[in-house]
Design a protein around this motif. Sequence first.
Motif, PDB file in Angstrom:
ATOM      1  N   ILE A  83       0.845  -1.207   0.000  1.00  0.00           N
ATOM      2  CA  ILE A  83       0.000   0.000   0.000  1.00  0.00           C
ATOM      3  C   ILE A  83       0.878   1.254   0.000  1.00  0.00           C
ATOM      4  N   ILE A  84       1.914   1.249   0.836  1.00  0.00           N
ATOM      5  CA  ILE A  84       2.825   2.397   0.901  1.00  0.00           C
ATOM      6  C   ILE A  84       3.524   2.598  -0.443  1.00  0.00           C
ATOM      7  N   ILE A  85       4.030   1.521  -1.024  1.00  0.00           N
ATOM      8  CA  ILE A  85       4.723   1.595  -2.320  1.00  0.00           C
ATOM      9  C   ILE A  85       3.804   2.171  -3.388  1.00  0.00           C
ATOM     10  N   THR A  86       2.594   1.681  -3.437  1.00  0.00           N
ATOM     11  CA  THR A  86       1.628   2.141  -4.444  1.00  0.00           C
ATOM     12  C   THR A  86       1.271   3.608  -4.247  1.00  0.00           C
ATOM     13  N   ALA A  87       0.980   3.980  -3.006  1.00  0.00           N
ATOM     14  CA  ALA A  87       0.550   5.352  -2.726  1.00  0.00           C
ATOM     15  C   ALA A  87       1.666   6.358  -2.991  1.00  0.00           C
ATOM     16  N   LEU A  88       2.871   6.063  -2.512  1.00  0.00           N
ATOM     17  CA  LEU A  88       3.978   7.007  -2.688  1.00  0.00           C
ATOM     18  C   LEU A  88       4.389   7.108  -4.157  1.00  0.00           C
ATOM     19  N   SER A  89       4.411   5.995  -4.865  1.00  0.00           N
ATOM     20  CA  SER A  89       4.765   6.025  -6.287  1.00  0.00           C
ATOM     21  C   SER A  89       3.737   6.802  -7.094  1.00  0.00           C
TER      22      SER A  89
ATOM     23  N   ILE B 192      14.597  -1.214  -2.397  1.00  0.00           N
ATOM     24  CA  ILE B 192      14.203  -2.091  -1.284  1.00  0.00           C
ATOM     25  C   ILE B 192      14.998  -3.388  -1.314  1.00  0.00           C
ATOM     26  N   PHE B 193      15.113  -4.011  -2.492  1.00  0.00           N
ATOM     27  CA  PHE B 193      15.804  -5.298  -2.593  1.00  0.00           C
ATOM     28  C   PHE B 193      17.308  -5.165  -2.379  1.00  0.00           C
ATOM     29  N   VAL B 194      17.869  -4.038  -2.768  1.00  0.00           N
ATOM     30  CA  VAL B 194      19.307  -3.833  -2.582  1.00  0.00           C
ATOM     31  C   VAL B 194      19.628  -3.526  -1.119  1.00  0.00           C
ATOM     32  N   LEU B 195      18.850  -2.622  -0.514  1.00  0.00           N
ATOM     33  CA  LEU B 195      19.112  -2.221   0.875  1.00  0.00           C
ATOM     34  C   LEU B 195      18.496  -3.179   1.889  1.00  0.00           C
TER      35      LEU B 195
ATOM     36  N   THR C 104      11.340  16.463   4.922  1.00  0.00           N
ATOM     37  CA  THR C 104      11.806  16.352   6.310  1.00  0.00           C
ATOM     38  C   THR C 104      10.860  15.489   7.135  1.00  0.00           C
ATOM     39  N   TRP C 105       9.558  15.742   6.999  1.00  0.00           N
ATOM     40  CA  TRP C 105       8.573  14.953   7.737  1.00  0.00           C
ATOM     41  C   TRP C 105       8.560  13.501   7.278  1.00  0.00           C
ATOM     42  N   LEU C 106       8.730  13.282   5.998  1.00  0.00           N
ATOM     43  CA  LEU C 106       8.780  11.909   5.483  1.00  0.00           C
ATOM     44  C   LEU C 106       9.948  11.149   6.102  1.00  0.00           C
ATOM     45  N   VAL C 107      11.106  11.778   6.142  1.00  0.00           N
ATOM     46  CA  VAL C 107      12.281  11.126   6.720  1.00  0.00           C
ATOM     47  C   VAL C 107      12.076  10.837   8.208  1.00  0.00           C
ATOM     48  N   ILE C 108      11.503  11.801   8.933  1.00  0.00           N
ATOM     49  CA  ILE C 108      11.243  11.606  10.368  1.00  0.00           C
ATOM     50  C   ILE C 108      10.295  10.435  10.591  1.00  0.00           C
ATOM     51  N   ILE C 109       9.232  10.396   9.813  1.00  0.00           N
ATOM     52  CA  ILE C 109       8.247   9.309   9.947  1.00  0.00           C
ATOM     53  C   ILE C 109       8.889   7.964   9.638  1.00  0.00           C
ATOM     54  N   CYS C 110       9.721   7.932   8.598  1.00  0.00           N
ATOM     55  CA  CYS C 110      10.378   6.671   8.228  1.00  0.00           C
ATOM     56  C   CYS C 110      11.342   6.202   9.317  1.00  0.00           C
ATOM     57  N   ILE C 111      12.028   7.142   9.967  1.00  0.00           N
ATOM     58  CA  ILE C 111      12.932   6.770  11.064  1.00  0.00           C
ATOM     59  C   ILE C 111      12.139   6.155  12.216  1.00  0.00           C
ATOM     60  N   ILE C 112      11.016   6.790  12.545  1.00  0.00           N
ATOM     61  CA  ILE C 112      10.157   6.275  13.623  1.00  0.00           C
ATOM     62  C   ILE C 112       9.627   4.886  13.264  1.00  0.00           C
ATOM     63  N   MET C 113       9.159   4.735  12.024  1.00  0.00           N
ATOM     64  CA  MET C 113       8.598   3.459  11.591  1.00  0.00           C
ATOM     65  C   MET C 113       9.663   2.366  11.558  1.00  0.00           C
ATOM     66  N   GLN C 114      10.906   2.740  11.279  1.00  0.00           N
ATOM     67  CA  GLN C 114      11.989   1.758  11.273  1.00  0.00           C
ATOM     68  C   GLN C 114      12.161   1.140  12.655  1.00  0.00           C
TER      69      GLN C 114
ATOM     70  N   SER D 159      14.579   2.681   2.459  1.00  0.00           N
ATOM     71  CA  SER D 159      14.352   2.821   1.010  1.00  0.00           C
ATOM     72  C   SER D 159      13.241   3.814   0.723  1.00  0.00           C
ATOM     73  N   THR D 160      12.207   3.797   1.543  1.00  0.00           N
ATOM     74  CA  THR D 160      11.088   4.732   1.362  1.00  0.00           C
ATOM     75  C   THR D 160      11.543   6.172   1.544  1.00  0.00           C
ATOM     76  N   ALA D 161      12.351   6.411   2.562  1.00  0.00           N
ATOM     77  CA  ALA D 161      12.861   7.773   2.805  1.00  0.00           C
ATOM     78  C   ALA D 161      13.716   8.247   1.634  1.00  0.00           C
ATOM     79  N   ILE D 162      14.612   7.384   1.154  1.00  0.00           N
ATOM     80  CA  ILE D 162      15.489   7.754   0.033  1.00  0.00           C
ATOM     81  C   ILE D 162      14.679   7.995  -1.231  1.00  0.00           C
ATOM     82  N   PHE D 163      13.777   7.082  -1.547  1.00  0.00           N
ATOM     83  CA  PHE D 163      12.955   7.207  -2.757  1.00  0.00           C
ATOM     84  C   PHE D 163      12.122   8.480  -2.733  1.00  0.00           C
TER      85      PHE D 163
END
Length: 758
Positions: free
Chosen positions: A93-99, A166-169, A237-247, A175-179
Motif C-alpha cells: 500500500i505504501i509503495i503504491t501510494a507514494l509512487s 528495497i531489494f538492494v538495501l 523532512t517529515w517523510l524522513v522523520i516518519i520513516c525513522i520512527i517506523m523503522q 528505502s522509502t525515505a530515500i525514494f
Amino acid sequence: MSSNNEPAPQAHTSKTPSTALATIGHGFVRAGQATAKAAKTTTRTIRTAATKVRAAWRTFTSFKAVQLIVKFFKSAHALWKKRHRFSYSFYAIIITALSAFEVIFIQWGMYSEPEYEKGEEIDKTTRILDSVAGQTTKFVAQMWLEQKNLVLLNFIILIAVYLTLIFVLNRFWVSTAIFGAVMTTYAVANHIKMVTRNEPVLPADLNFITGGNTGELTSFIPKSSQGLVSSAVTGVTWLVIICIIMQFIDGRNGVIHCSWRHPFASVKNFTGTLTRIAAAVCSVALCFSFVWGFGNDGYWSTQFAQSMGDSPQIWNGLADSTSNGPVVNFLRLAHTKTMDKPEGYSQETMQAIAKKYAKQAQQINKTRNTNMTDNTVIMMLSETFADPTRVPGVSFSEDPIPNIRQIKMQTTSGLMLSPGYGGGTANIEYQALTGLSMANYSPTLSIAYQQLTPSLKWAPTLNQAWNVANGGKKASVALHAYNRNMYFRDLNYKKFQFSQFFATDDEPKLTNLNTIDSAWYTSDKSFYADVLKKVSNSSGNKFYQVVTMQNHMPYEDFYQDNEFKDLDTSDLPSNEKLNLDTYTKGLNYTDQSTLDFLNSLDDIDRPITVLFYGDHLPGIYSTAYSDKNNIIGLHETDYFIWSNQASRSADTKLDATSSDYTSSNYFSAQLAEHLDAKVSPYLAFLTEMHQAIPAMSVPDSSGNADTPTYLDAHGELIKEKDLSKQAKQLLHDYQLIQYDMSVGKNYLKDTGFVNLPK
C-alpha cells in the motif's frame, strides 16, 4: 729434546662449539623460566582483579534499585523482540501510494497556469481544462479517454526503481525515505527548470552537480518558486522523520530474511540469503536492461513503452516530457549514443577526404593574402542576446539595440540559427569552437560539453591555431563571467588547449566585476573592462574566448530605471511583459557597453577582430512559441564580425549569401573569409559546406521531429529530400569528419586536416 730456556706453552682459553651451544641453551632456558614466572604472576594478578570485579558487580547488582532497573530493561527488551511486524500488504500500500503521488507530482511540475488578457471571455470549462490541475488530470484520464497508459508507464518505472532500492538495501523504511526524498527533489527541480528554461531536467544536468556546481543551483531558483521549494523541504523532512520512527516500530528489520554471518546454519537462513541476493541482482539487472537500449528501435523496453502509448519526441524535450512524462524522457536520454557510424567510414575514406579538401584549401588560398593568426581574435558569446523586436507580438516605441543594429549594417553580420531556445549555451559554444554541428549527433546527445568532450582523445578547436603560431606559447585565453565549473568548462578548456581560463572563482580570477542595480549576474560593462585590460596589456596576437552572463535568466524587475516598461507596446500577458521588459533593458545595457568596448579596441594599434553572437533566445516568449510558424524565428539570434581600424579587414562586409544566415559551426570559416585569411583543409570544407547549406541545426529549431533543420541563403527551410546532390555529398562528408573527430579512430589527426598553412 726441548731446551729449558723455551717458554712454557700457554693454556688454550677459547671455547669449543659444543661448549658455546651449551651456554646459549642455558640462556634460553633461564629466559624461558623467567617468562613463565612472569606469565604466572600476570595470571594471578588478572585472576585477583577479576575476582574483585565480580565481587563488586555482585555487590552492585544486589541493590534493590539496580535490580529494578535490570528487570525493567529485560522486560523492555522482551517487548522489543515481540514488536509487531508490518505485513507485506501494508508495504504494498505504501509503495503504491507514494509512487502514484510522485508520478502525479512530477507531471504536475510540467504545467503552468495560463495567462488571459483582461476582459477576455473564457468559459469556465476551458479555464478548468487549461489549468495546471486540469492538464494533470487529463494526463491521468487519457488512460480511459484515449487508451494511452502513459501515467501507468511512469508509475511502473517508479515502482521498479522503488523495489530495486528495497531489494538492494533490504530495509523498507530506509528505502522509502530515500525514494521519496529523491523523487520529490527531482519533481521540484524539473518544475523550476520548466519555469526558467522551458525544458525538463536531463541526465546531462547530473554532470552539472557532480562537476562541483551544486552550490550554484540555488541561484537559478526564481522567487516565484521559493514557496514550492520550502514546502518540498518541509514535506521531505517529515517523510524522513516518519520513516525513522517506523523503522524502530516495525519488527521486520529486513524485508527478506537474510543471515550473512551464518548463511548455512539452517534451511531458512540459506534460502533467505539466496533469495535476497537473487532479488537484488535481478532488480538491478532489470533496471539496467530497461535503460540501456531505451529509445532504440526494436529494443524490448522501447517496444514495451510504445505499447503503453509512448510516442517519442527526442529532439523536443519539452514536448516529449509533457506528452510522455518527464521520467520517460529522462530515461530515454540516460544512455547516450553519440552518433551512428556513417556508411563507408574507414582509414582509406578519411585519407581521401583529407586529400580532397587539401586541394580545395590550395584553391581558396590562391586568392587569400593573410593568416588568421596575424590578428587578435575575440570570439564573444553574448548570453541570450537576440533582438526582441523580431519576435511576433513584441514591439517597443524605441529601439532597444540601436548601436548593435548600426554595427550590423556596417560590417559582416546576419542571423545565426541556434539549436537552443531558453538554454543550450554550451552546445552553441561547442559548435563555434570545433566547427562540428549538433545536428549530426544522435538526438540522445543533449549537451556535448558534458556527455562527449570530457572523453575525447583528440579535440581540435579554432583557438589552437594561435598556440601553434606562437610556438606553443600561451596564445589562447578563455574568460567567463561566472564560475569555471559550469558545463565542465574548466576541464573542457584544458582539453581545448586554452592556456588560461579566467572566471569569477578560483585562480586566475576576474577582477573588479559588479552588477547593475539588483541584477544577479556580472554586468557586461565591468566584464568588458577586464577583457579590454587583458587585450591591451598583451604583447602579441592571441585568441580570446569570451562568455558573458549579464542577460542570463531569470528576469525579475532588476533595473531601477527601466524605461522599457513604458516603451513596451506589445500585446502580451502581464507576466510575459514583465520578463520581456527586464530582459530588454538588459539588452539595452549590452548594446551601449558593446559599442564602448569596440571603440576602445579601435584605439589599439594592432589588428583586432571581434566575432560577437547571441547563443539563444530566452524562454520567455510563451505566446509566440505557441505558434509553430514562429519556431524557426525563435531559434535565430544576432551576430556580427567586426575589425578595428588597425586591421586590413576594417569595414569589411561580406555579401548577403555569405553572411545573412549561418550557424555557429560555420563561424571559423566565415572569420577566415572576413579576414581574407588562408584556410586549412577543414576550413575549406566548412566554407564549401556553408555555401551549400547556409545554416543547419537540430530538428527542434524548426519544430521538425524527424530531420535536422536546414536553411537556404534566404532563411527558408530546406527539406532534406530537396537538398542538391552536392549538398547531400557534403553532408555525408561532414558526418564522416564529425564521426572521426568525436568517436572514431581519429584517422584525420595526422593528415594535417586541421592545420592552417604557415
